[in-house]
Motif scaffolding. Structure first.
Motif, PDB file in Angstrom:
ATOM      1  N   ASP A  66      -0.398  -3.684 -10.186  1.00 42.39           N
ATOM      2  CA  ASP A  66      -1.903  -3.781 -10.418  1.00 42.39           C
ATOM      3  C   ASP A  66      -2.485  -2.411 -10.763  1.00 42.39           C
ATOM      4  O   ASP A  66      -2.465  -1.671  -9.898  1.00 42.39           O
ATOM      5  N   ARG A  73      -1.482  -1.394  -6.970  1.00 41.41           N
ATOM      6  CA  ARG A  73      -0.361  -2.185  -6.281  1.00 41.41           C
ATOM      7  C   ARG A  73       0.900  -1.264  -6.996  1.00 41.41           C
ATOM      8  O   ARG A  73       1.076  -1.557  -8.320  1.00 41.41           O
ATOM      9  N   TRP A  74       1.587  -0.673  -6.212  1.00 43.14           N
ATOM     10  CA  TRP A  74       2.870   0.105  -6.591  1.00 43.14           C
ATOM     11  C   TRP A  74       4.043  -0.639  -6.017  1.00 43.14           C
ATOM     12  O   TRP A  74       4.140  -1.053  -4.768  1.00 43.14           O
ATOM     13  N   PRO A  76       5.866  -3.654  -5.967  1.00 43.97           N
ATOM     14  CA  PRO A  76       5.797  -4.531  -4.648  1.00 43.97           C
ATOM     15  C   PRO A  76       7.067  -5.194  -4.475  1.00 43.97           C
ATOM     16  O   PRO A  76       8.088  -5.340  -5.236  1.00 43.97           O
ATOM     17  N   ASP A 249       3.334   0.535   0.360  1.00 44.12           N
ATOM     18  CA  ASP A 249       2.033   0.969   0.757  1.00 44.12           C
ATOM     19  C   ASP A 249       1.696   0.880   2.247  1.00 44.12           C
ATOM     20  O   ASP A 249       0.473   0.942   2.530  1.00 44.12           O
TER      21      ASP A 249
END
Length: 632
Positions: A66, A73-74, A76, A249
């Motif tokens: 994202d 968002r890195w 996943p 994260d």
């Protein structure tokens, strides 16, 4: 004009050249092409960096799931641990080299560090610390702080650090936001030859942290022990616990803003983002290798402490120094310990030059500078003193990302008055008021695409409103950092000051560093600070034996008129004994401006966030006296 040109063998032997070859760049010496690719295909770049750094296997799938800001968002599904990466090196390799004002105090290998971290992690777990809990520390730059940090994050807990220089109220204003489970304290620290006993202050602070389950004291050996707290030895007796992997994260640490513009912001950064950003910056941009030594003069009040510990990620040695920034002492450490990359503030380098202490150490290949812009005369003189073998690597970033937006690379020359350019993976631009990119014009420093070390959020800012207001309110979906920058047509960068301290005279906007650059050539002036209310006021610190008479005032105004602009000629020039600075070496332009506009001291700055708080109020008193003298 170039102050450093990389030899061909240094270019081709650099880690960045090797990375460019690995990703298939047609010409691995072309930094501009490498940077364009790194921002045009950011998922490919960050995935390639992960693989180049030999991090643990990552799952298949996109690097960026994202890509909005805020909220990117890195990787996943990926899991790793900062502690695992930092400790995954040969047992016998040197991890930490510790020094203070009295000399070298000890060294620690990676094997010794790994074993001690495991025991302290077990000790923290026995006190009830688990994943997501906050472990706070008020410690100086000593090895125990590094051990406690790695032990905390190896449990999936979140690290929070303050300097023992802060007063009790300042410590509580930061730590109380995070509701810590355990507090680690020191009993004393030494600075400039004086021992500071901080036990009473820290007992007072701990009493105002109701979530604490335990307080652990790390003895400094500087004061007589008196008991009352759990000793550090109790943590060292813990049953060893290995690091646990956490999502990319997962919160790693909480860093605080300076507190000069309000309650310090508690910025949360994640394991994966910091690991990637620090490996990128240290290995690719500063060419730091396993087995080399990194020494950045810092305190635990500054993000550069966190950055320096990042040397462990690369298998390099972090050289820790606890004490005053004495130029002779620090430059001796660089040479005596064979430091490869050394960093400090522009003010330190000018003081070192004035004292004749600057020299190229036996292993030194890079000298870093950050905290404020490095003025051209200092950069030029530093280059002359160091010679062609040592690169001057100016960087500009922020605690907000614990990394840099613009800085060095080993493939290009260093031009006088410029930082080399945008860092890899950083889509930095200069924007005008309408959000249009500028070239060779001063604009707002913005980042138009997410970086993995951008804050996950501010602690306690559940709806994200404070973070949005801080970075994204001016240009929706674009990070506005608050600096003025000019990007040259060749890609170089010039930071000209904080945009919220802009000197706007009749619509002509000017960064404050332009003033400081011009005044650096006035021998009677040692330091200066300029602020713009409805009046443009210039505060100057005079060299010994100098006087602020009509002749000097006229010369200052003439110089500003000719070298900056007629609109920026100061209305008032005021002599002061000192310029106020934050603990990280930044001039207090905004607090002074707000005080002059009528704000109270409590509204503008936490005195404990300042290096010399008395100077802040002396500046305002001098301005008031100048106004009174000029009144009819």
């Amino acid at each position: 004009m170039n102050v450093w040109v990389p030899p061909a063998d240094r270019v081709m032997g650099s880690e960045m050249y090797r990375f460019a070859e690995a990703v298939g760049m047609a010409d691995p010496t072309e930094y501009a092409a490498l940077h364009r690719w790194s921002v045009a295909d950011r998922p490919a770049f960050w995935s390639a960096l992960w693989d180049f750094a030999a991090l643990p296997a990552r799952p298949a799938g996109p690097a960026v799931a994202d890509d909005r800001m805020p909220g990117a968002r890195w990787f996943p599904g990926a899991e790793l641990s900062y502690a695992s990466v930092a400790l995954a090196h040969d047992d016998g390799a040197l991890a930490l080299l510790c020094c203070d004002e009295t000399g070298t105090t000890g060294s620690t290998t990676f094997g010794e560090l790994r074993a001690e971290v495991a025991r302290v992690a077990g000790g923290l777990a026995a006190l009830g610390v688990g994943r997501g809990d906050r472990v706070a520390a008020v410690l100086p730059t000593r090895r125990e702080a590094v051990v406690a940090f790695l032990a905390t994050v190896s449990l999936g807990a979140v690290w929070v650090l303050c300097s023992p220089e802060f007063g009790a109220a300042s410590i509580v204003s930061r730590l109380a936001q995070t509701e810590p489970t355990v507090l680690l304290t020191t009993d004393a620290y030494r600075y400039n030859g004086r021992v500071h006993d901080v036990r009473e202050k820290l007992v007072e602070a701990a009493a105002q942290l109701p979530t604490l389950a335990a307080v652990v004291e790390v003895s400094s050996g500087l004061v007589e022990p008196r008991g009352g707290q759990r000793p550090w030895a109790e943590l060292l007796d813990g049953s060893p616990v290995d690091p646990v992997d956490v999502p990319f994260d997962h919160p790693l640490w909480i860093l605080f803003s300076s507190g000069t513009t309000g309650i310090p912001k508690a910025m949360v950064q994640g394991h994966g983002g910091i690991v990637l950003e620090h490996l990128k910056s240290l290995v690719l941009h500063n060419d730091l290798r396993a087995g080399q030594r990194l020494f950045w003069y810092t305190s635990t009040a500054w993000m550069m402490w966190n950055y320096q510990v990042g040397a462990l990620l690369a298998g390099a040695t972090a050289v820790l120094y606890d004490g005053v920034a004495d130029p002779a002492r620090l430059w001796s450490l660089v040479d005596d310990h064979g430091v490869h990359v050394f960093g400090a503030s522009p003010g330190f380098y000018q003081n070192a030059l004035d004292g004749g202490h600057v020299r190229a150490g036996r292993n030194l290949h890079t000298v870093g500078s950050t905290g404020s812009p490095l003025l051209e005369p200092t950069q030029r003189d530093l280059g002359d003193a160091l010679g062609h073998a040592v690169k001057i690597a100016s960087v500009s970033g922020g605690t907000d990302v614990c990394s840099a937006f613009v800085g060095p690379n080993p493939l290009q020359p260093v031009r006088i008055g410029e930082m080399q350019g945008r860092m890899l993976g950083v889509a930095a631009e200069a924007f005008d008021a309408a959000g249009r990119p500028l070239v060779d014009e001063i604009g707002e420093l913005v980042v138009t695409a997410a970086m993995p070390s951008m804050p996950l959020g501010f602690w306690g800012d559940d709806n994200g409103s404070r973070m949005h207001e801080t970075y994204f309110a001016t240009y929706p979906g674009v990070w506005r950092h608050g600096d003025w920058v000019r990007f040259t047509a060749e890609g170089g960068a010039v930071i000209t000051g904080r945009s919220d301290a802009t000197l706007n005279r009749g619509g002509v906007r000017m960064g404050t560093s332009e003033f400081y650059r011009v005044l650096a050539d006035v021998p009677e002036i040692e330091d200066a600070l300029v602020v713009d209310t409805d009046e443009l006021t210039l505060f100057v610190v005079l060299a010994d034996g100098s006087e602020l008479d009509d002749d000097l005032r006229t010369r200052i105004r003439t110089l500003v008129r000719s070298d900056i602009s007629p609109r920026h000629v100061p209305d008032t020039v005021v002599a002061v004994p000192a310029i106020p600075y934050t603990l990280t070496g930044k001039k207090c332009e905004i607090p002074v401006k707000r005080l002059l506009l009528g704000a109270t001291a409590a509204e503008v700055a936490d005195p404990q966030s300042l290096r010399n708080p008395e100077a802040l109020f002396a500046v305002v008193e001098a301005a008031a006296a100048a106004v009174e003298r000029s009144a009819p």
